[in-house]
Design a protein around this motif. Structure first.
Motif, PDB file in Angstrom:
ATOM      1  N   CYS A 100       0.875  -1.222   0.069  1.00 36.46           N
ATOM      2  CA  CYS A 100      -0.025   0.053  -0.132  1.00 36.46           C
ATOM      3  C   CYS A 100       1.004   1.343  -0.177  1.00 36.46           C
ATOM      4  O   CYS A 100       1.874   1.370   0.736  1.00 36.46           O
ATOM      5  CB  CYS A 100      -0.918   0.066   1.135  1.00 36.46           C
ATOM      6  SG  CYS A 100      -2.060   1.386   1.252  1.00 36.46           S
ATOM      7  N   LYS A 119      -0.775  -7.704  -4.554  1.00 40.26           N
ATOM      8  CA  LYS A 119      -1.604  -6.720  -5.053  1.00 40.26           C
ATOM      9  C   LYS A 119      -0.984  -5.196  -4.938  1.00 40.26           C
ATOM     10  O   LYS A 119      -0.367  -5.120  -3.777  1.00 40.26           O
ATOM     11  CB  LYS A 119      -3.140  -6.862  -4.892  1.00 40.26           C
ATOM     12  CG  LYS A 119      -3.667  -7.872  -5.343  1.00 40.26           C
ATOM     13  CD  LYS A 119      -5.034  -8.091  -4.915  1.00 40.26           C
ATOM     14  CE  LYS A 119      -5.715  -9.560  -5.617  1.00 40.26           C
ATOM     15  NZ  LYS A 119      -5.504  -9.866  -6.636  1.00 40.26           N
ATOM     16  N   ALA A 121      -2.138  -1.530  -3.509  1.00 39.90           N
ATOM     17  CA  ALA A 121      -3.078  -0.916  -2.981  1.00 39.90           C
ATOM     18  C   ALA A 121      -2.727   0.910  -3.045  1.00 39.90           C
ATOM     19  O   ALA A 121      -1.526   0.848  -2.527  1.00 39.90           O
ATOM     20  CB  ALA A 121      -3.528  -1.354  -1.683  1.00 39.90           C
ATOM     21  N   ASP A 150      -4.680  -1.999  -7.799  1.00 42.13           N
ATOM     22  CA  ASP A 150      -5.696  -3.141  -7.686  1.00 42.13           C
ATOM     23  C   ASP A 150      -6.731  -2.764  -6.647  1.00 42.13           C
ATOM     24  O   ASP A 150      -7.819  -3.367  -6.949  1.00 42.13           O
ATOM     25  CB  ASP A 150      -5.211  -4.379  -7.182  1.00 42.13           C
ATOM     26  CG  ASP A 150      -3.887  -4.640  -8.537  1.00 42.13           C
ATOM     27  OD1 ASP A 150      -4.369  -5.060  -9.421  1.00 42.13           O
ATOM     28  OD2 ASP A 150      -2.825  -4.989  -7.782  1.00 42.13           O
ATOM     29  N   GLU A 151      -6.451  -1.786  -5.597  1.00 43.37           N
ATOM     30  CA  GLU A 151      -7.396  -1.673  -4.469  1.00 43.37           C
ATOM     31  C   GLU A 151      -7.239  -0.245  -4.204  1.00 43.37           C
ATOM     32  O   GLU A 151      -6.037   0.339  -4.101  1.00 43.37           O
ATOM     33  CB  GLU A 151      -6.971  -2.582  -3.253  1.00 43.37           C
ATOM     34  CG  GLU A 151      -6.985  -3.915  -3.638  1.00 43.37           C
ATOM     35  CD  GLU A 151      -6.511  -5.036  -2.549  1.00 43.37           C
ATOM     36  OE1 GLU A 151      -6.495  -6.157  -2.801  1.00 43.37           O
ATOM     37  OE2 GLU A 151      -5.831  -4.063  -1.501  1.00 43.37           O
ATOM     38  N   ASP A 153      -7.968   2.650  -1.059  1.00 43.62           N
ATOM     39  CA  ASP A 153      -8.222   2.758   0.333  1.00 43.62           C
ATOM     40  C   ASP A 153      -8.420   4.138   0.496  1.00 43.62           C
ATOM     41  O   ASP A 153      -7.750   5.021   0.445  1.00 43.62           O
ATOM     42  CB  ASP A 153      -7.113   2.571   1.112  1.00 43.62           C
ATOM     43  CG  ASP A 153      -6.814   1.126   1.265  1.00 43.62           C
ATOM     44  OD1 ASP A 153      -7.077   0.105   0.345  1.00 43.62           O
ATOM     45  OD2 ASP A 153      -6.250   0.680   2.333  1.00 43.62           O
ATOM     46  N   CYS A 180     -13.350   3.653  -9.250  1.00 42.09           N
ATOM     47  CA  CYS A 180     -12.399   2.519  -8.975  1.00 42.09           C
ATOM     48  C   CYS A 180     -12.335   1.750 -10.060  1.00 42.09           C
ATOM     49  O   CYS A 180     -11.300   0.826 -10.505  1.00 42.09           O
ATOM     50  CB  CYS A 180     -12.757   1.636  -7.807  1.00 42.09           C
ATOM     51  SG  CYS A 180     -12.506   2.412  -6.173  1.00 42.09           S
ATOM     52  N   ALA A 183     -10.952  -2.212  -9.808  1.00 40.62           N
ATOM     53  CA  ALA A 183     -10.283  -1.881  -8.548  1.00 40.62           C
ATOM     54  C   ALA A 183     -11.058  -2.130  -7.398  1.00 40.62           C
ATOM     55  O   ALA A 183     -12.289  -1.290  -7.474  1.00 40.62           O
ATOM     56  CB  ALA A 183      -9.504  -0.584  -8.391  1.00 40.62           C
ATOM     57  N   HIS A 184     -10.845  -3.064  -6.380  1.00 40.43           N
ATOM     58  CA  HIS A 184     -11.786  -3.085  -5.140  1.00 40.43           C
ATOM     59  C   HIS A 184     -11.394  -1.748  -4.141  1.00 40.43           C
ATOM     60  O   HIS A 184     -10.649  -1.170  -4.305  1.00 40.43           O
ATOM     61  CB  HIS A 184     -11.118  -4.337  -4.293  1.00 40.43           C
ATOM     62  CG  HIS A 184     -11.668  -5.567  -4.928  1.00 40.43           C
ATOM     63  ND1 HIS A 184     -11.637  -6.784  -4.168  1.00 40.43           N
ATOM     64  CD2 HIS A 184     -12.284  -5.751  -6.082  1.00 40.43           C
ATOM     65  CE1 HIS A 184     -12.245  -7.714  -5.124  1.00 40.43           C
ATOM     66  NE2 HIS A 184     -12.653  -7.145  -5.855  1.00 40.43           N
ATOM     67  N   LYS A 186     -11.473  -0.149  -0.377  1.00 41.97           N
ATOM     68  CA  LYS A 186     -11.551  -0.330   1.136  1.00 41.97           C
ATOM     69  C   LYS A 186     -11.912   1.222   1.629  1.00 41.97           C
ATOM     70  O   LYS A 186     -11.395   1.947   1.226  1.00 41.97           O
ATOM     71  CB  LYS A 186     -10.272  -0.779   1.621  1.00 41.97           C
ATOM     72  CG  LYS A 186      -9.596  -1.954   0.988  1.00 41.97           C
ATOM     73  CD  LYS A 186      -8.456  -2.528   1.946  1.00 41.97           C
ATOM     74  CE  LYS A 186      -7.553  -3.554   1.240  1.00 41.97           C
ATOM     75  NZ  LYS A 186      -6.610  -2.712   0.597  1.00 41.97           N
ATOM     76  N   ASP A 213     -16.179  -2.718  -0.666  1.00 37.83           N
ATOM     77  CA  ASP A 213     -15.547  -4.114  -0.866  1.00 37.83           C
ATOM     78  C   ASP A 213     -15.141  -4.621   0.368  1.00 37.83           C
ATOM     79  O   ASP A 213     -14.945  -5.552   0.838  1.00 37.83           O
ATOM     80  CB  ASP A 213     -14.548  -4.248  -1.983  1.00 37.83           C
ATOM     81  CG  ASP A 213     -15.283  -3.919  -3.384  1.00 37.83           C
ATOM     82  OD1 ASP A 213     -16.129  -4.588  -3.700  1.00 37.83           O
ATOM     83  OD2 ASP A 213     -14.854  -3.182  -4.097  1.00 37.83           O
TER      84      ASP A 213
END
Length: 316
Positions: A100, A119, A121, A150-151, A153, A180, A183-184, A186, A213
């Motif tokens: 991250c 991944k 983030a 990919d994610e 936050d 997003c 992408a997931h 958070k 997600d």
């Protein structure tokens, strides 16, 4: 708490007043009960093969993070290398879940983990305060995704939430979720600023209704960060949300989780509260970079019978 006979999500979120009514109607959290339950579960003892499995699972759940103004491409590459191969002396050690970083470091991290399962983030949306315009939050998110994240936050605007402006917070989460793409998302609640367990429950449901997600406790910049009782409340929320609406949402406690014993306490909490469906990096993460070295020390102890000193592993 179990939510039964709930209205369709579209009905609940059709207006700010409907959303407020639903969130206000959630049962209150028994503070004494939640804290006692978390304390009781934290005394569970995990031994031998179960402990070995738990240590590896905890490694696989870590989001290895660097979010400092002094971050450099070299630091991000080194962190990414550690994410792929946490213990260079032990090929059986699994990779962590994700690295991250700030949005500008996404291309560096993405290139560094290419070909691995790790991944990327990225924090966006005015991290860590969440106090920027929606246009900036959306551009920040879109830039990170375009760079390969990919994610995402994101952090909610706690001021708006605490002022009861649930519709505003909901709309921002929906908009950022849209930005997003694949992408997931958070959603960071920053539970240390929410003051009550009831607010943690409401914020958890708000984020899930908006399409999160994952729900995440903290930025790591505010104390207190993750705690077992707060995570218990969030785990109850994702369990009940799935029971009511059939969609599973992940949970990520972040900040203050430093030892293998701490990590195992969280895994026990997950298993006993939400169930073993959540005992997977796809559904539970640990935002605790300093935790990794302690997990590696414990793994080495179980494999060789002796502890390696903390200096044996690279610093995060």
């Amino acid at each position: 708490m179990t939510v039964t006979g709930s209205a369709d999500i579209s009905d609940i979120t059709s207006s700010a007043s409907q959303l407020r009514r639903f969130l206000a109607g959630l049962p209150g959290v028994d503070q004494v009960g939640a804290e006692a339950r978390a304390a009781t579960l934290s005394t569970r003892s995990i031994k031998t093969t179960a402990k070995a499995y738990a240590l590896d699972l905890a490694v696989r759940m870590i989001d290895l993070t660097t979010l400092e103004g002094q971050d450099t491409p070299g630091k991000v590459r080194a962190l990414s290398a550690k994410a792929i191969r946490p213990d260079p002396a032990d090929a059986s050690c699994p990779s962590v879940a994700a690295v991250c970083v700030y949005p500008d470091m996404v291309p560096v991290a993405k290139a560094a983990v290419a070909g691995s399962t790790v991944k990327i983030a990225s924090v966006a949306s005015g991290f860590p305060s969440g106090r920027t315009s929606l246009d900036i939050k959306l551009r920040d998110t879109a830039d990170a995704v375009a760079a390969g994240a990919d994610e995402i936050d994101m952090v909610i605007d706690r001021g708006a939430f605490l002022a009861g402006q649930y519709g505003q917070v909901f709309d921002e989460i929906v908009a950022i979720k849209g930005a997003c793409g694949a992408a997931h998302l958070k959603v960071i609640l920053e539970t240390g600023e929410l003051a009550t367990y009831d607010n943690v429950r409401r914020a958890s449901w708000l984020a899930m209704l908006a399409g999160a997600d994952f729900i995440k406790t903290s930025t790591g910049k505010i104390a207190p960060a993750a705690t077992l009782p707060v995570t218990l409340v969030m785990l109850e929320a994702v369990r009940d949300f799935r029971d009511a609406y059939g969609r599973q949402v992940g949970v990520k406690p972040a900040g203050g989780i430093r030892t293998s014993k701490d990590a195992i306490r969280y895994l026990v909490l997950v298993n006993e509260t939400a169930g073993d469906d959540w005992l997977d990096p796809d559904w539970f993460r640990l935002g605790a970079s300093s935790l990794l070295n302690d997990l590696l020390m414990q793994r080495t102890k179980m494999r060789t019978g002796t502890y390696s000193g903390p200096d044996y592993f690279t610093l995060d």
